[in-house]
Design an enzyme around this catalytic site. Structure first.
Site: not given
Length: 593
Positions: A244, A329, A357
């Protein structure tokens, strides 16, 4: 060289020995443009070579390339002819920060949340088969963070059941979501990275072909491997290891992931170009530390969002009381129910838009058991440049369907502290919602009636207009009251603090006024206003109520204040609505006291 790579066809004509130069220029372009507008920087710097290789090997949009999640799509946009649009990235009328079907046929899916791509791939592959187009390949790019989500494994389970379809599953493994990827899957991927072929992957155990791990920044190796995967003619997993922020030292060294999603920065220093005040997120983070010192039963749960929802210091101060479930979630909420059953009080902190979600778990695992779980919903209301999938405007409607749920909307830092303390004292489920913005100053109340704060009352005037403000709309409502008062009417402004359920004191206060306007930064079709209308229907005399809020539609990106104003949430619009409501009543000024 970006002009030579403005379409996949042109990209394929660039000699391979010039590709490293192209990748360098793409990174320079990303750093310059994203620092100027804000957006997702670190993750896009990490997928430059991978995205170039994908578009050289596969024929988009004939071959469907689905990115999971959609914030790693900037390079894809550049290579599909949208580089010029980066001047208006994430601005009203400009280029979306995520995939956008209206922008390009190369964007198949508008997925700004995680773990969806494998299910999309399953459906797309079947659609191509039914249409007789078995020569078309479905390519998914899914991060290791997204692979922690349960939906990804539901999709993978179905892909493995029929591995004869042309699907290339690219696992972009950078060891991060926002924070370090957590859980058993993260450990397994690390074992694969370090095992040098000695560890059998879970994908192979499911019956899929597995290639890798390979260097995600070696464009020659990427092209060879992806081409080989496409020629298999069946489902193949390509494990790609990327870094990243690759190629931009400030992002490479960013262990706290501040370069994941950025505001406007100086690209040389990585520092914001303009100072900002304290955010609601940091105000919550400060208060939860103080509250936890007094409440040893308090624990925090989040879904791969420890730093973005303000829990980083809590996790460092109370590591044994912090639970990060990964991008999961549903599991986060169900696990919180278990924590509550065991005698603790969990705080579940997540973005408002991601609450949907886990609605099933909120309703049946928390609500049905009437458990003391507090949901802290960051980025509620209009988020601004993140666009339709991130606007946190649906939470009040969802939570309003949960029996026993209490929902608070603090208007200022003092009320955040006050309401959070009340929430953790509550014996059932509760929620606090606040926006993506600075907290501003405290707005003191003139008085409190039961749980309601009276913020303004016209002196010596009749009870003409009641303005009911939800949370951060208080300031606009007070300014609107001044306008209406200047027109000769009496105005009361009340903040119910707890916006759901509607209490009888608010109902009786409304009944004493000629007309009522409610103002909320949430979906107007099932919020404070509609709840008040529903309760008022049982009153002996009708109460005229006009709700102001966000329409039930998917709003594009734009400046938060502009989008709120377009929804009628501005002092002028609120005042106009109130004055029109009074005019429609036909009552003279000062007619009732």
């Amino acid at each position: 060289m970006l002009a030579e790579a403005c379409s996949p066809a042109q990209l394929r004509r660039i000699p391979r020995d010039r590709l490293p130069e192209l990748c360098t220029q793409i990174r320079e372009f990303l750093v310059t443009k994203v620092c100027a507008t804000g957006g997702h920087l670190g993750v896009n710097l990490g997928v430059v070579e991978l995205t170039v290789a994908l578009h050289r090997v596969f024929d988009s949009p004939r071959d469907a390339i689905v990115f999971d999640i959609g914030h790693q799509i900037y390079v894809h946009k550049i290579l599909t002819g949208r580089a010029a649009g980066f001047e208006g990235l994430r601005q009203e009328g400009g280029l979306s920060g995520y995939a956008c079907r209206a922008e390009s046929p190369h964007d198949w899916v508008e997925n700004s949340h995680a773990s969806t791509a494998l299910s999309y791939a399953d459906g797309l592959a079947d659609a191509f088969t039914i249409a007789g187009r078995t020569d078309r390949t479905v390519v998914t790019v899914i991060g290791d963070g997204a692979l922690t989500g349960g939906l990804a494994w539901e999709g993978l389970n179905n892909l493995a059941a029929r591995p004869d379809r042309r699907i290339v599953l690219v696992l972009n493994d950078n060891g991060r979501s926002y924070d370090r990827t957590v859980g058993g899957i993260a450990k397994h991927l690390k074992d694969l990275r370090l095992g040098e072929g000695q560890v059998r992957s879970i994908f192979e155990q499911l019956g899929l072909t597995y290639l890798g791990p390979i260097d995600g920044h070696d464009i020659d190796q990427l092209e060879r491997t992806l081409r080989s995967a496409g020629e298999f003619g069946k489902t193949v997993v390509v494990h790609v290891v990327t870094e990243k922020g690759f190629g931009y030292p400030l992002a490479e060294l960013d262990q706290a992931d501040h370069m994941h999603g950025i505001g406007v920065l100086d690209p040389r220093t990585g520092k914001p170009l303009s100072p900002t005040g304290q955010s609601w997120t940091s105000a919550f983070g400060d208060e939860i530390i103080r509250l936890a010192a007094r409440r040893t039963d308090l624990v925090c749960v989040t879904a791969a969002m420890t730093q973005p929802v303000g829990l980083l210091r809590f996790s460092q101060t109370y590591p044994g009381r912090m639970f990060d479930t990964g991008i999961a979630e549903q599991h986060a909420v169900c696990a919180a129910a278990g924590l509550a059953m065991g005698g603790l009080h969990p705080i579940v902190a997540m973005y408002s838009a991601f609450l949907g979600r886990a609605f099933d778990q909120v309703l049946f695992d928390v609500g049905l058991h009437h458990l003391p779980v507090t949901f802290v919903l960051d980025r509620a209301g209009i988020t601004g440049p993140d666009g339709p999938s991130h606007h946190g405007m649906w939470d009040t409607g969802l939570l309003g369907m949960v029996p026993g749920m209490r929902v608070a909307a603090p208007r200022d830092p003092a009320r955040l502290r006050e309401l959070l303390a009340e929430a953790v004292d509550h014996t059932g489920p509760s929620a606090l919602r606040f926006p993506k913005s600075t907290v501003g100053h405290d707005i003191p109340a003139l008085s409190r009636i039961d749980d309601m704060d009276i913020l303004h009352r016209s002196v010596g005037r009749s009870l003409d207009l009641l303005i009911v403000c939800a949370g951060v709309t208080a300031e606009q409502c007070l300014d609107a009251a001044a306008i209406v008062e200047a027109a000769g009417y009496g105005v009361t402004v009340v903040d119910p603090r707890w916006v759901d359920p509607v209490g009888s004191p608010l109902l009786h206060l409304a009944a004493r006024h000629r007309t009522v306007v409610t103002v909320e930064d949430a979906c107007v079709t099932r919020g404070l206003g509609t709840s008040l209308i529903r309760c008022a229907a049982a009153m002996p005399e009708p109460i005229p109520i006009r709700p102001i809020g966000i329409a039930a539609e998917f709003l594009r990106q734009g400046a938060r204040t502009d989008l709120l104003a377009a929804s009628g949430i501005s002092a002028g619009s609120i005042a106009s609505t109130g004055l029109q409501a009074l005019a429609d009543r036909g009552d003279p000024k000062g007619g009732r006291s």
